[in-house]
Design a protein around this motif. Structure first.
Motif, PDB file in Angstrom:
ATOM      1  N   LEU A  96     -19.864  30.044  37.369  1.00 11.16           N
ATOM      2  CA  LEU A  96     -19.434  30.852  36.224  1.00 11.16           C
ATOM      3  C   LEU A  96     -18.224  31.727  36.528  1.00 11.16           C
ATOM      4  O   LEU A  96     -17.359  31.909  35.669  1.00 11.16           O
ATOM      5  CB  LEU A  96     -20.581  31.710  35.705  1.00 11.16           C
ATOM      6  N   SER A  97     -18.121  32.232  37.745  1.00 13.11           N
ATOM      7  CA  SER A  97     -16.952  33.059  38.070  1.00 13.11           C
ATOM      8  C   SER A  97     -15.680  32.216  38.081  1.00 13.11           C
ATOM      9  O   SER A  97     -14.622  32.677  37.651  1.00 13.11           O
ATOM     10  CB  SER A  97     -17.140  33.783  39.399  1.00 13.11           C
ATOM     11  N   LYS A  98     -15.774  30.978  38.527  1.00  9.32           N
ATOM     12  CA  LYS A  98     -14.611  30.077  38.508  1.00  9.32           C
ATOM     13  C   LYS A  98     -14.264  29.688  37.068  1.00  9.32           C
ATOM     14  O   LYS A  98     -13.089  29.627  36.699  1.00  9.32           O
ATOM     15  CB  LYS A  98     -14.912  28.838  39.352  1.00  9.32           C
ATOM     16  N   LEU A  99     -15.271  29.442  36.239  1.00 10.29           N
ATOM     17  CA  LEU A  99     -15.028  29.108  34.839  1.00 10.29           C
ATOM     18  C   LEU A  99     -14.269  30.242  34.145  1.00 10.29           C
ATOM     19  O   LEU A  99     -13.353  29.997  33.359  1.00 10.29           O
ATOM     20  CB  LEU A  99     -16.346  28.859  34.097  1.00 10.29           C
ATOM     21  N   LYS A 100     -14.656  31.474  34.451  1.00  6.07           N
ATOM     22  CA  LYS A 100     -14.030  32.632  33.808  1.00  6.07           C
ATOM     23  C   LYS A 100     -12.548  32.762  34.157  1.00  6.07           C
ATOM     24  O   LYS A 100     -11.777  33.320  33.385  1.00  6.07           O
ATOM     25  CB  LYS A 100     -14.789  33.904  34.160  1.00  6.07           C
ATOM     26  N   GLU A 101     -12.139  32.231  35.316  1.00  7.05           N
ATOM     27  CA  GLU A 101     -10.727  32.254  35.697  1.00  7.05           C
ATOM     28  C   GLU A 101      -9.870  31.457  34.707  1.00  7.05           C
ATOM     29  O   GLU A 101      -8.686  31.727  34.547  1.00  7.05           O
ATOM     30  CB  GLU A 101     -10.529  31.667  37.093  1.00  7.05           C
ATOM     31  N   PHE A 102     -10.472  30.457  34.090  1.00  9.58           N
ATOM     32  CA  PHE A 102      -9.746  29.569  33.189  1.00  9.58           C
ATOM     33  C   PHE A 102     -10.146  29.769  31.736  1.00  9.58           C
ATOM     34  O   PHE A 102      -9.797  28.977  30.865  1.00  9.58           O
ATOM     35  CB  PHE A 102      -9.961  28.122  33.605  1.00  9.58           C
ATOM     36  N   GLN A 103     -10.887  30.835  31.462  1.00  7.44           N
ATOM     37  CA  GLN A 103     -11.401  31.082  30.121  1.00  7.44           C
ATOM     38  C   GLN A 103     -10.270  31.395  29.147  1.00  7.44           C
ATOM     39  O   GLN A 103      -9.332  32.125  29.463  1.00  7.44           O
ATOM     40  CB  GLN A 103     -12.407  32.221  30.128  1.00  7.44           C
ATOM     41  N   THR A 104     -10.382  30.840  27.966  1.00  7.75           N
ATOM     42  CA  THR A 104      -9.439  31.078  26.890  1.00  7.75           C
ATOM     43  C   THR A 104     -10.226  31.290  25.604  1.00  7.75           C
ATOM     44  O   THR A 104     -11.431  31.079  25.572  1.00  7.75           O
ATOM     45  CB  THR A 104      -8.445  29.897  26.739  1.00  7.75           C
ATOM     46  N   GLU A 105      -9.553  31.706  24.579  1.00  9.24           N
ATOM     47  CA  GLU A 105     -10.187  31.887  23.275  1.00  9.24           C
ATOM     48  C   GLU A 105      -9.710  30.801  22.319  1.00  9.24           C
ATOM     49  O   GLU A 105      -8.653  30.206  22.509  1.00  9.24           O
ATOM     50  CB  GLU A 105      -9.868  33.260  22.708  1.00  9.24           C
ATOM     51  N   ILE A 106     -10.477  30.594  21.290  1.00 13.95           N
ATOM     52  CA  ILE A 106     -10.107  29.646  20.238  1.00 13.95           C
ATOM     53  C   ILE A 106      -9.825  30.461  18.982  1.00 13.95           C
ATOM     54  O   ILE A 106     -10.716  31.179  18.513  1.00 13.95           O
ATOM     55  CB  ILE A 106     -11.225  28.631  19.950  1.00 13.95           C
ATOM     56  N   PRO A 107      -8.624  30.372  18.428  1.00 12.64           N
ATOM     57  CA  PRO A 107      -8.356  31.113  17.186  1.00 12.64           C
ATOM     58  C   PRO A 107      -9.063  30.462  16.007  1.00 12.64           C
ATOM     59  O   PRO A 107      -8.846  29.296  15.723  1.00 12.64           O
ATOM     60  CB  PRO A 107      -6.841  31.032  17.042  1.00 12.64           C
ATOM     61  N   PHE A 108      -9.941  31.200  15.365  1.00 13.43           N
ATOM     62  CA  PHE A 108     -10.669  30.652  14.211  1.00 13.43           C
ATOM     63  C   PHE A 108     -10.071  31.156  12.932  1.00 13.43           C
ATOM     64  O   PHE A 108      -9.637  32.217  12.786  1.00 13.43           O
ATOM     65  CB  PHE A 108     -12.147  31.044  14.272  1.00 13.43           C
TER      66      PHE A 108
END
Length: 108
Positions: A96-108
């Motif tokens: 999960l910590s590695k996933l968070k490094e690449f986390q982005t948002e989706i504009p809805f």
């Protein structure tokens, strides 16, 4: 992060949208194109309850998913699989910590 959807395609820049499946609150990971913020597809598939930080990988719609996970150190297979239809999906424990490094948002 680079993602190569198919072996005959050039890699694209992507981020990951980390969320949960509504039906059971298990981990859901969506691949999002970095520039356009459009959803490329789901890295995971919901096949029922899974252990904490684990989810089945969608090797049906994302053929190079396991290679992508390994190359980016996002998680490791736990040795279990689930079959749905004609496809066998491997279960991965995600970092999960590695996933968070690449986390982005989706504009809805």
């Amino acid at each position: 992060m680079k993602f190569k959807p198919y072996s005959d395609m050039d890699p694209i820049d992507v981020g990951l949208y980390i969320t949960q499946y509504e039906s059971n609150n298990t981990l859901a990971i969506v691949i999002v194109e970095s520039e356009s913020k459009e959803i490329y597809g789901n890295l995971t598939v919901n096949l029922g309850e899974t252990p904490q930080d684990c989810q089945y990988v969608d090797v049906n719609n994302v053929p190079l998913a396991e290679e992508f996970i390994k190359d980016n150190e996002l998680g490791k297979p736990v040795g279990l699989v689930e079959t749905s239809g004609f496809v066998t999906y491997p279960l991965y424990k995600f970092n999960l910590s590695k996933l968070k490094e690449f986390q982005t948002e989706i504009p809805f």
